[in-house]
Write a protein that holds these residues in place. Structure first.
Motif: not given
Length: 281
Positions: A82-84, A103, A107, A124, A127
């Motif tokens: 989700d482009k975090q 990131a 977050y 991560e 993800r």
């Protein structure tokens, strides 16, 4: 340890392999101590980047997948789902790959129930769609490392009798792998300044730091691209809208940071940003 008389550096205190301590006098001390930043820490010069409040978690893997032929050592940059944030994948020697996640600090390390580095790191990695399959046959060979809010710079590149180079002066988010370039460039500029200062017998802050303004301006050009990335900058959209600036973007990304003509991209960047903000309201 760097020795001072007030704020003027006078030399260093060192210990040899046997633990014997001695002091060495010097007209100029070059701080190339990396993120330890001996002089910066001693004099309280470090200033954290107010925008790039990022953190990183990373480790090293043995046996991870890598490219073949000329691509065997290619560094990969991949976004999280989700482009975090983003992930680096850097092949090293001896079949080792460095894999890290960058990131926002909140977050990555604060806004979650389990803040253990191993747990955060594993979550991560899962993800990142581009990473899937690359670590299937790999073994993590070191514990997970953490760096918090790591983008910074010192207030000055030099003082009376001392000069900062590389990460001892400043560290920029490694998104575009600019660290070695900046270290080498600062070393080159500082070296020239030191030679001139010694020839003139003037190791003052103004003489030793005469290169600082131009260097910081170049560093800021790369910083601007990093800012834009985190704000959703799209290279394809930018080049399509401003095709005459394609070369400028390429030059920045390959490290031609110290050329004033590249500032020509600033106004178009602002234009594109304003259009994107207007479209989202």
């Amino acid at each position: 340890e760097v020795l001072f008389d007030g704020t003027r550096s006078t030399g260093v205190r060192v210990a040899d392999e046997a633990g014997n301590i001695s002091s060495i006098s010097s007209k100029v001390v070059v701080d190339a101590s990396g993120q330890s930043a001996m002089v910066t820490s001693r004099l309280g010069l470090r200033e954290w980047d107010p925008v790039l409040k990022k953190a990183a978690v990373w480790s090293y893997w043995k046996g991870a997948a890598r490219g073949t032929g000329r691509d065997e050592g290619a560094t990969l940059v991949m976004q999280l789902d989700d482009k975090q944030g983003w992930l680096w994948y850097i092949p090293l020697n001896d079949d080792v790959v460095s894999v890290g996640v960058v990131a926002g600090y909140e977050y990555l390390l604060k806004d979650r129930e389990n803040k253990k580095p191993d747990v955060v790191y594993a979550a991560e990695l899962d993800r990142c769609p581009g990473l899937h399959g690359r670590l299937d046959n790999a073994t993590k060979i070191e514990s997970v490392r953490v760096a918090k809010e790591y983008s910074y710079r010192a207030r000055d590149v030099a003082g009376d009798g001392w000069v900062l180079v590389g990460d001892a002066f400043g560290f920029l988010d490694p998104l575009y792998s600019s660290g070695i370039l900046l270290a080498l460039k600062s070393g080159e500029l500082a070296g020239d300044a030191i030679v001139a200062a010694l020839q003139e017998n003037d190791p003052s802050a103004s003489r030793l730091g005469c290169w600082g303004e131009d260097y910081v301006r170049g560093m800021d050009r790369m910083r601007r691209l990093v800012y834009e990335f985190y704000d959703g900058f799209n290279f394809g959209r930018f080049v399509k809208r401003f095709p005459h600036l394609r070369g400028h973007v390429t030059d920045l990304l390959i490290g031609d940071l110290f050329n004033e003509r590249l500032d020509e991209i600033i106004e178009p960047l602002e234009t594109l940003r304003a259009e994107q903000e207007a479209a989202s309201t």
